[in-house]
Design a protein around this motif. Structure first.
Motif: not given
Length: 233
Positions: A157-186
């Motif tokens: 279900r592509p829509a469900a996969a998009e929903a699971r990835q939404a926060v991770a995608r939003a965080v890295i986009q926000l970090a790039r806009a602010l010039g911050l590095d990112t690390v994924a945990e766990g």
């Protein structure tokens, strides 16, 4: 993250003994010990294996440490004693730790003036994430494990996969806009690594990548890396 090598029980995970240190008053002196040993050992690795052996030395800082009036002077003293370059030290602070005390951002800002970097740990789980990014001088955002769990699930279900990835995608986009590095945990699987790479994450941590080890274990790894590099040369 600190693990306890108990003489009778063996290796005790942080989930078992960390809550106790908060109630028995040991959290501040234990935090000082971790800070001192992290800087001392990191400086020793640099001296033995050269400047390419270590990109950064990170450690968690508790709410109680941030409220300790001696926190800033403790950090300065440890760096001076160990000889670890300030720019290699990363202090990891949770969103909740910063939000609980009005003095926390000021004390952290004092640290960044020396070149120390700050990381917002467990990012996305706090009460005021976006406003906190404006007030807190973070250089690194660490995506909380709760947003990594299940990110790789393919249920057709592509829509469900998009929903699971939404926060991770939003965080890295926000970090790039602010010039911050990112690390994924766990990180717990190769499938999670693949999805996060596709989203743009290049740095991560978790049991799949490396399990907790001792200082001697890290030293053996660095010896092996040096031998491999010498062979290739």
């Amino acid at each position: 993250m600190l693990w306890w090598h108990h003489p009778a029980r063996g290796v005790v995970g942080p989930a078992e003994f960390h809550p106790g240190r908060r109630t028995n008053g040991l959290i501040v002196p234990l935090g000082r010990f971790v800070l001192r040993e992290t800087c001392r050992q990191s400086a020793a690795w640099l001296a033995e294996f050269g400047p390419d052996a270590l990109e950064e030395a990170g450690l968690n800082v508790s709410t109680r440490q941030l409220h300790d009036p001696d926190f800033v002077s403790d950090v300065a003293s440890v760096l001076a004693d160990s000889g670890l370059p300030c720019e290699l030290l990363v202090l990891e602070v949770t969103e909740s730790a910063v939000l609980r005390g009005h003095r926390s951002p000021g004390r952290c800002t004092s640290s960044t003036e020396w070149g120390i970097r700050l990381a917002l740990d467990d990012f996305g789980t706090g009460e005021s994430t976006l406003s906190l990014l404006r007030a807190f001088p973070a250089a690194i955002i660490k995506l909380d494990k709760s947003f990594v769990d299940g990110i790789e699930v393919d249920d057709g279900r592509p829509a469900a996969a998009e929903a699971r990835q939404a926060v991770a995608r939003a965080v890295i986009q926000l970090a790039r806009a602010l010039g911050l590095d990112t690390v994924a945990e766990g990180i717990e699987s190769a499938a999670q690594v693949a999805v996060l790479r596709e989203l743009g994450y290049t740095v991560s941590q978790g049991f799949f990548l490396a399990e907790p080890t001792t200082a001697d274990g890290v030293s053996r790894l660095l010896v092996a890396q040096r031998s491999t590099a010498a062979t290739r040369a």
